[in-house]
Design a protein around this motif. Structure first.
Motif, short mmCIF file in Angstrom:
data_model
loop_
_atom_site.label_atom_id
_atom_site.label_comp_id
_atom_site.label_asym_id
_atom_site.label_seq_id
_atom_site.Cartn_x
_atom_site.Cartn_y
_atom_site.Cartn_z
N GLU A 61 -5.78 14.71 -9.73
CA GLU A 61 -6.52 13.72 -8.94
C GLU A 61 -7.13 12.64 -9.83
OE1 GLU A 61 -10.54 14.24 -6.63
OE2 GLU A 61 -8.93 15.22 -5.50
N ASP A 62 -6.98 11.39 -9.41
CA ASP A 62 -7.58 10.24 -10.10
C ASP A 62 -8.38 9.46 -9.05
OD1 ASP A 62 -8.19 7.79 -11.29
OD2 ASP A 62 -6.20 7.50 -12.15
N TYR B 172 -9.49 5.29 -4.86
CA TYR B 172 -10.31 4.22 -4.27
C TYR B 172 -9.53 2.91 -4.21
CZ TYR B 172 -14.61 6.89 -3.84
OH TYR B 172 -15.57 7.81 -3.46
N GLN B 173 -8.70 2.67 -5.21
CA GLN B 173 -7.84 1.47 -5.18
C GLN B 173 -6.85 1.56 -4.01
OE1 GLN B 173 -6.08 1.38 -9.07
NE2 GLN B 173 -7.94 0.62 -10.05
N LEU B 174 -6.31 2.74 -3.80
CA LEU B 174 -5.41 2.94 -2.66
C LEU B 174 -6.14 2.74 -1.34
CD1 LEU B 174 -3.36 6.04 -3.87
CD2 LEU B 174 -2.62 3.64 -3.80
N ALA B 175 -7.36 3.25 -1.26
CA ALA B 175 -8.17 3.06 -0.05
C ALA B 175 -8.37 1.58 0.22
CB ALA B 175 -9.52 3.77 -0.19
N GLN B 176 -8.60 0.80 -0.83
CA GLN B 176 -8.77 -0.65 -0.68
C GLN B 176 -7.49 -1.30 -0.19
OE1 GLN B 176 -11.56 -2.45 -0.81
NE2 GLN B 176 -10.37 -4.24 -0.24
N ALA C 32 0.83 -1.21 0.00
CA ALA C 32 0.00 0.00 0.00
C ALA C 32 0.87 1.25 0.00
CB ALA C 32 -0.93 -0.01 1.21
N LEU C 33 1.93 1.21 0.77
CA LEU C 33 2.83 2.36 0.85
C LEU C 33 3.49 2.62 -0.50
CD1 LEU C 33 3.94 4.33 3.00
CD2 LEU C 33 5.77 2.69 3.42
N TYR D 9 1.63 6.64 -6.87
CA TYR D 9 0.52 7.49 -7.31
C TYR D 9 0.86 8.97 -7.13
CZ TYR D 9 -3.93 9.97 -7.15
OH TYR D 9 -4.94 10.87 -7.36
N ILE D 10 1.36 9.32 -5.97
CA ILE D 10 1.67 10.72 -5.69
C ILE D 10 2.77 11.22 -6.62
CG2 ILE D 10 2.70 12.26 -3.96
CD1 ILE D 10 1.12 10.60 -1.85
#
Length: 124
Positions: free
Chosen positions: A55-56, A61-65, A40-41, A47-48
Motif C-alpha cells: 500500500e502507498d 490519495y493521488q488516485l482519489a484526486q 484515472a482508470l 498502481y495495482i
C-alpha cells in the motif's frame, strides 16, 4: 417575398446555430469526461499492477484526486456515472477497506467503469 421569408427564417437559423453550438459544447464536455475517466482508470491499473500488494497511501490519495476530477467532469455526460466516480474517489481515500460485494454493488469495479465508457462512446 424574399424579405418576408428572411424575416421568418432568420430566427430559425439563429436557433439552429444555437443548438449546434450547444451540441458542440456538450460533445467537448463529454470528451473531457471520457479523457479524465480513462486517465484515472489507467493510473489505477498501473498502481495495482506495480504495487505488488504494498500500500502507498500517497499514491492512493493521488488516485482519489484523479477519480474526483473525473467525477466532476462526468456530470455533463451522466449523473449516475458522476455518483459512481465519486464513490471510486472515496474508495481510494478511505482507510476502511471496501468488500468486493460493495465494489460490485456500487459499480466501481474496472469492468463496470469500462462498460460505461464504451456506452458513452457509443452515444457520441
Amino acid at each position: 417575398m424574399n424579405g418576408i421569408a428572411s424575416v421568418f427564417l432568420a430566427p430559425l437559423q439563429g436557433l439552429l446555430s444555437t443548438f449546434q453550438s450547444e451540441r458542440h459544447y456538450k460533445d467537448n464536455k463529454k470528451d473531457e469526461a471520457l479523457h479524465a475517466i480513462h486517465a484515472a482508470l489507467l493510473e489505477t491499473k498501473k498502481y495495482i499492477e506495480l504495487s505488488d500488494g504494498v500500500e502507498d497511501r500517497e499514491k492512493e490519495y493521488q488516485l482519489a484526486q484523479l477519480w474526483a476530477e473525473a467525477s466532476v467532469k462526468s456530470r455533463y455526460a451522466s449523473e449516475e456515472l458522476m455518483m459512481r466516480l465519486q464513490d471510486k474517489s472515496k474508495y481510494w481515500s478511505d482507510t476502511i477497506e471496501w468488500s468486493r460485494d460493495e465494489i460490485l454493488a456500487k459499480k466501481i469495479d474496472f469492468e463496470s467503469i469500462e462498460n460505461q465508457i464504451n456506452e458513452l462512446l457509443g452515444n457520441s
